[in-house]
Design a protein around this motif. Structure first.
Motif, PDB file in Angstrom:
ATOM      1  N   THR A 159      39.263  33.025  29.905  1.00 51.58           N
ATOM      2  CA  THR A 159      38.306  33.449  30.936  1.00 51.58           C
ATOM      3  C   THR A 159      36.965  33.852  30.332  1.00 51.58           C
ATOM      4  OG1 THR A 159      40.175  34.250  32.246  1.00 51.58           O
ATOM      5  CG2 THR A 159      37.967  34.948  32.924  1.00 51.58           C
ATOM      6  N   MET A 206      33.284  32.203  30.651  1.00 52.59           N
ATOM      7  CA  MET A 206      32.138  32.948  31.167  1.00 52.59           C
ATOM      8  C   MET A 206      30.928  32.803  30.248  1.00 52.59           C
ATOM      9  SD  MET A 206      33.992  36.430  32.566  1.00 52.59           S
ATOM     10  CE  MET A 206      32.480  37.122  33.286  1.00 52.59           C
ATOM     11  N   GLU A 239      36.507  48.190  33.571  1.00 54.02           N
ATOM     12  CA  GLU A 239      37.379  48.312  34.738  1.00 54.02           C
ATOM     13  C   GLU A 239      38.242  49.563  34.656  1.00 54.02           C
ATOM     14  OE1 GLU A 239      38.122  43.872  36.461  1.00 54.02           O
ATOM     15  OE2 GLU A 239      39.272  44.412  34.686  1.00 54.02           O
ATOM     16  N   THR A 267      30.440  44.925  38.943  1.00 53.07           N
ATOM     17  CA  THR A 267      31.537  44.101  38.443  1.00 53.07           C
ATOM     18  C   THR A 267      31.849  42.964  39.405  1.00 53.07           C
ATOM     19  OG1 THR A 267      32.534  45.961  37.245  1.00 53.07           O
ATOM     20  CG2 THR A 267      33.978  44.101  37.774  1.00 53.07           C
ATOM     21  N   HIS A 268      31.915  43.261  40.696  1.00 54.38           N
ATOM     22  CA  HIS A 268      32.241  42.216  41.674  1.00 54.38           C
ATOM     23  C   HIS A 268      31.097  41.218  41.829  1.00 54.38           C
ATOM     24  CE1 HIS A 268      36.117  43.731  42.911  1.00 54.38           C
ATOM     25  NE2 HIS A 268      35.614  44.940  43.017  1.00 54.38           N
ATOM     26  N   ILE A 296      31.608  38.885  38.978  1.00 53.33           N
ATOM     27  CA  ILE A 296      32.729  37.990  39.270  1.00 53.33           C
ATOM     28  C   ILE A 296      32.304  36.904  40.247  1.00 53.33           C
ATOM     29  CG2 ILE A 296      34.998  37.844  40.367  1.00 53.33           C
ATOM     30  CD1 ILE A 296      35.535  40.685  39.322  1.00 53.33           C
ATOM     31  N   TYR A 312      30.150  34.346  38.594  1.00 52.18           N
ATOM     32  CA  TYR A 312      30.962  33.486  37.718  1.00 52.18           C
ATOM     33  C   TYR A 312      31.738  32.448  38.513  1.00 52.18           C
ATOM     34  CZ  TYR A 312      35.030  32.162  34.926  1.00 52.18           C
ATOM     35  OH  TYR A 312      36.024  31.458  34.312  1.00 52.18           O
ATOM     36  N   ASN A 341      36.263  39.327  47.018  1.00 52.40           N
ATOM     37  CA  ASN A 341      35.379  40.183  46.234  1.00 52.40           C
ATOM     38  C   ASN A 341      34.359  40.895  47.106  1.00 52.40           C
ATOM     39  OD1 ASN A 341      35.632  40.016  43.048  1.00 52.40           O
ATOM     40  ND2 ASN A 341      36.241  38.025  43.859  1.00 52.40           N
ATOM     41  N   TYR A 371      42.399  37.724  36.862  1.00 44.52           N
ATOM     42  CA  TYR A 371      41.558  37.070  35.853  1.00 44.52           C
ATOM     43  C   TYR A 371      42.034  37.374  34.430  1.00 44.52           C
ATOM     44  CZ  TYR A 371      38.451  37.271  39.932  1.00 44.52           C
ATOM     45  OH  TYR A 371      37.933  37.209  41.199  1.00 44.52           O
TER      46      TYR A 371
END
Length: 303
Positions: free
Chosen positions: A148, A152, A179, A202-203, A206, A209, A223, A291
């Motif tokens: 992952t 990224m 997290e 963070t979301h 995500i 990505y 999300n 993830y």
């Protein structure tokens, strides 16, 4: 005044969960319908199967049930909804997705209580703390860094050289650390607002990505829902998650044994039980392996 604010938050929370549950089902409709190329995997052999027409009808009933559930508070209504949902989940294990699990446990109190109010806020808070805590913890194992995080680096930072990406792999551990810190930050009153901010960031990362990578679109509404839920459950809240001792006698009396049991169950199943996952005693999805790279693609949308 605070009780009214919390009650309004619970009302909005139910609406958010129901509507985003609908979005998730809509984006993964093939999973809820038997007219598809991949097989149906019932939980038990004795679970009756449905024809294509019946499965499509039941899926639409589920969607309309959620739309109605966003605006009703009847416990009997949600009991009926869960009977239908349980039948559909038993018919096909492909429907046991992590976002389904999270939405289900968010809606479960509405089938247990005649009236869900701010007293049950800690239950929802423990759920989200468990999501962030174990989602971060399980990224230290498995293949998160090699799969992952490496992807990224290619997708978000446009780093094509394998050697350069390899040299930056250590930075990937910052994500699970973040997290876990979010989980602890949400637990304590003084750090909640800051933790909410970092959860939102963070979301957003995500979403950037998965959208850039054109990954499973069912992840998108999930999300967005998580952003709204973490705000509703934690932003500018003053309740303690350590004990009821801080409350005066009048407020403490509101927390009946039944309420305490519901809240304790949230802490037990969402925060403590995932620790058994490495021993094979608790399911990956119920342990928030999100993830982590340990179970392939973690959501099915089949878009």
């Amino acid at each position: 005044m605070m009780a009214k604010i919390l009650e309004r938050r619970i009302l909005i929370l139910r609406i958010v969960v129901c509507l985003f549950f609908v979005f998730g089902i809509g984006l993964s409709f093939k999973v809820w319908h038997t007219d598809r190329l991949f097989p149906v995997l019932p939980a038990f052999d004795w679970i009756p199967s449905s024809t294509d027409d019946v499965s499509g009808f039941l899926a639409m009933i589920l969607i309309f049930g959620l739309l109605i559930g966003a605006f009703v508070t009847s416990r009997n209504y949600f009991i009926g909804f869960f009977v239908l949902l349980l039948f559909l989940l038993l018919q096909d294990q492909m429907r046991w997705q992590p976002w389904v699990y999270i939405y289900v446990v968010f809606l479960l109190p509405f089938a247990i209580w005649k009236r869900v109010d701010g007293k049950l806020l800690p239950y929802f808070q423990f759920l989200l703390i468990g999501v962030y805590l174990w989602s971060g913890a399980f990224k230290f194992g498995g293949s998160f860094i090699e799969l992952t995080w490496d992807k990224m680096l290619r997708t978000l930072l446009l780093i094509d050289d394998p050697g350069t990406r390899q040299s930056l792999h250590f930075l990937g551990y910052g994500i699970p650390v973040m997290e876990i810190l979010i989980a602890f930050g949400l637990f304590f009153k003084k750090t909640r607002n800051l933790a909410v901010l970092f959860a939102i960031i963070t979301h957003i990362i995500i979403l950037t990505y998965v959208i850039t990578n054109q990954q499973n679109s069912v992840i998108y509404p999930w999300n967005f829902a998580m952003i709204l839920l973490v705000i509703l459950c934690f932003y500018r809240t003053e309740n303690s998650l350590t004990s009821w001792a801080h409350l005066d006698s009048a407020r403490r009396a509101e927390f009946s044994n039944k309420v305490k049991l519901q809240i304790a169950s949230g802490a037990f199943f969402f925060v403590f039980m995932p620790a058994l996952n490495p021993l094979g005693l608790w399911d990956n999805y119920m342990s928030f392996h999100l993830y982590s790279g340990t179970n392939g693609t973690f959501c099915v949308g089949l878009d």
